[in-house]
Design an enzyme around this catalytic site. Structure first.
Site, PDB file in Angstrom:
ATOM      1  N   HIS A   1       0.856  -1.195   0.000  1.00  0.00           N
ATOM      2  CA  HIS A   1       0.000   0.000   0.000  1.00  0.00           C
ATOM      3  C   HIS A   1       0.885   1.235   0.000  1.00  0.00           C
ATOM      4  O   HIS A   1       1.289   1.741   1.046  1.00  0.00           O
ATOM      5  CB  HIS A   1      -0.919  -0.010   1.233  1.00  0.00           C
ATOM      6  CG  HIS A   1      -2.000   1.022   1.175  1.00  0.00           C
ATOM      7  ND1 HIS A   1      -3.342   0.703   1.161  1.00  0.00           N
ATOM      8  CD2 HIS A   1      -1.951   2.377   1.108  1.00  0.00           C
ATOM      9  CE1 HIS A   1      -4.062   1.822   1.105  1.00  0.00           C
ATOM     10  NE2 HIS A   1      -3.232   2.853   1.071  1.00  0.00           N
TER      11      HIS A   1
ATOM     12  N   GLU B   1     -10.809   3.409   7.019  1.00  0.00           N
ATOM     13  CA  GLU B   1      -9.665   4.224   7.437  1.00  0.00           C
ATOM     14  C   GLU B   1     -10.111   5.264   8.454  1.00  0.00           C
ATOM     15  O   GLU B   1      -9.371   5.585   9.387  1.00  0.00           O
ATOM     16  CB  GLU B   1      -9.042   4.918   6.222  1.00  0.00           C
ATOM     17  CG  GLU B   1      -7.824   5.758   6.563  1.00  0.00           C
ATOM     18  CD  GLU B   1      -7.154   6.384   5.341  1.00  0.00           C
ATOM     19  OE1 GLU B   1      -6.071   6.953   5.517  1.00  0.00           O
ATOM     20  OE2 GLU B   1      -7.711   6.298   4.225  1.00  0.00           O
TER      21      GLU B   1
END
Length: 331
Positions: A12, A200
């Site tokens: 990521h 998130e």
């Protein structure tokens, strides 16, 4: 322990959040782009987010400057090469980099040229350094949806030749998944794997929906599942790996501090977790930094590190041949 020497996997990492500040100055000079300053420290301060931001949106403002020099084939190729080179120097053996092609069309490039330039830079780095990689094509969630399938089509010719997956990124609102069901389905039909930014900002339902509605095989961040039982159970039962980015999560106030990050609880309970940078420049971090912080904060042994490393390999979108090479590095 020598954290630099450990083999590492980063699944990521955003291209536009991992640009060398000096490269912004160099490319701007070459292309007659006016910057707020040509002083390296000032440019760096505009590209690196504070240790704690007000929220994710403040963090995202740090992408504006690098994007201004990523509008030509040469600029994109150079920056792609450099992020892989920087990672290789610190023993990242496999790197998946994501970017949003629609953000790179301001100077007349086609989507195919944008993607091809990034792939060219990566392949040059692979030829010169001990690293393998792939690109993930991101769609920014709050942009118009009418061009999403164009991005998928443009990347399709690079599938398994530099491009591997489809992603949704940017500001996270509750319930975003429903609007992207046809696009995710189309991407899968074209051969893309799927990873989605979700949870998130604490919205666990988004993680559940990303898996159930969009077929996400991995989740970017995903820490919101710790307060959402259904999402937590689905993540585990479907063997979906979380792409955790500890430094970034503290900066964006996803967690209050590293010590309060649910990383260890997830790990001990069998949630599949990986360690990643998110943005090497914006978060002023490296994989070496992330691994060191996590191992020290959560008291992980070398053996436990390699368990996490193996999860990263197994849940990467690399070819089977590359996975075998990466697994052979685990001690």
């Amino acid at each position: 322990m020598n954290y630099l020497n450990l083999p590492k996997i980063d699944l990521h990492c955003h291209l536009d959040g991992s640009v060398r500040p000096q490269s912004v100055i160099d490319i701007a000079l070459q292309q007659n782009i006016t910057l707020p300053s040509n002083d390296l420290s000032e440019i760096q301060s505009l590209m690196v987010a504070p240790d704690t931001c007000l929220n994710l949106d403040e963090y995202l403002t740090r992408f504006e400057l690098p994007l201004s020099v990523m509008q030509t084939a040469a600029g994109i190729e150079r920056i792609a090469f450099e992020v892989f080179e920087d990672a290789a120097i610190e023993n990242v053996k496999y790197l998946e980099v994501r970017f949003a092609p629609l953000l790179h069309l301001q100077s007349g490039l086609t989507l195919q040229q944008v993607i091809g330039s990034a792939v060219k830079g990566m392949k040059r780095a692979e030829a010169q350094h001990d690293i393998k990689g792939n690109f993930i094509l991101s769609i920014i969630r709050n942009m118009p949806k009418d061009r999403v399938n164009e991005v998928i089509d443009a990347g399709a010719s690079f599938i398994n030749n530099g491009v591997v997956a489809f992603d949704l990124a940017g500001s996270e609102l509750p319930g975003f998944c429903e609007g992207f069901i046809p696009h995710a389905k189309y991407a899968v039909e074209k051969g893309y794997r799927v990873t989605i930014h979700a949870g998130e900002q604490g919205v666990g339902q988004n993680v559940h929906d990303a898996i159930a509605m969009l077929g996400a095989e991995r989740i970017g961040h995903g820490i919101g599942i710790n307060a959402h039982k259904q999402a937590y159970e689905l993540t585990k039962s479907e063997s979906v790996a979380l792409e955790t980015c500890p430094t970034s999560n503290v900066q964006t106030k996803a967690v209050d501090s590293l010590s309060s990050h649910p990383f260890r609880e997830f790990y001990k309970d069998g949630v599949l977790i990986t360690i990643n940078t998110d943005n090497r420049t914006v978060s002023n971090t490296t994989m070496t930094d992330e691994v060191r912080k996590v191992m020290q904060e959560f008291d992980l042994s070398r053996e436990e590190y390699f368990e996490i490393y193996k999860v990263s390999v197994e849940h990467s979108f690399a070819s089977d041949a590359v996975k075998q090479q990466l697994l052979a590095l685990a001690e």
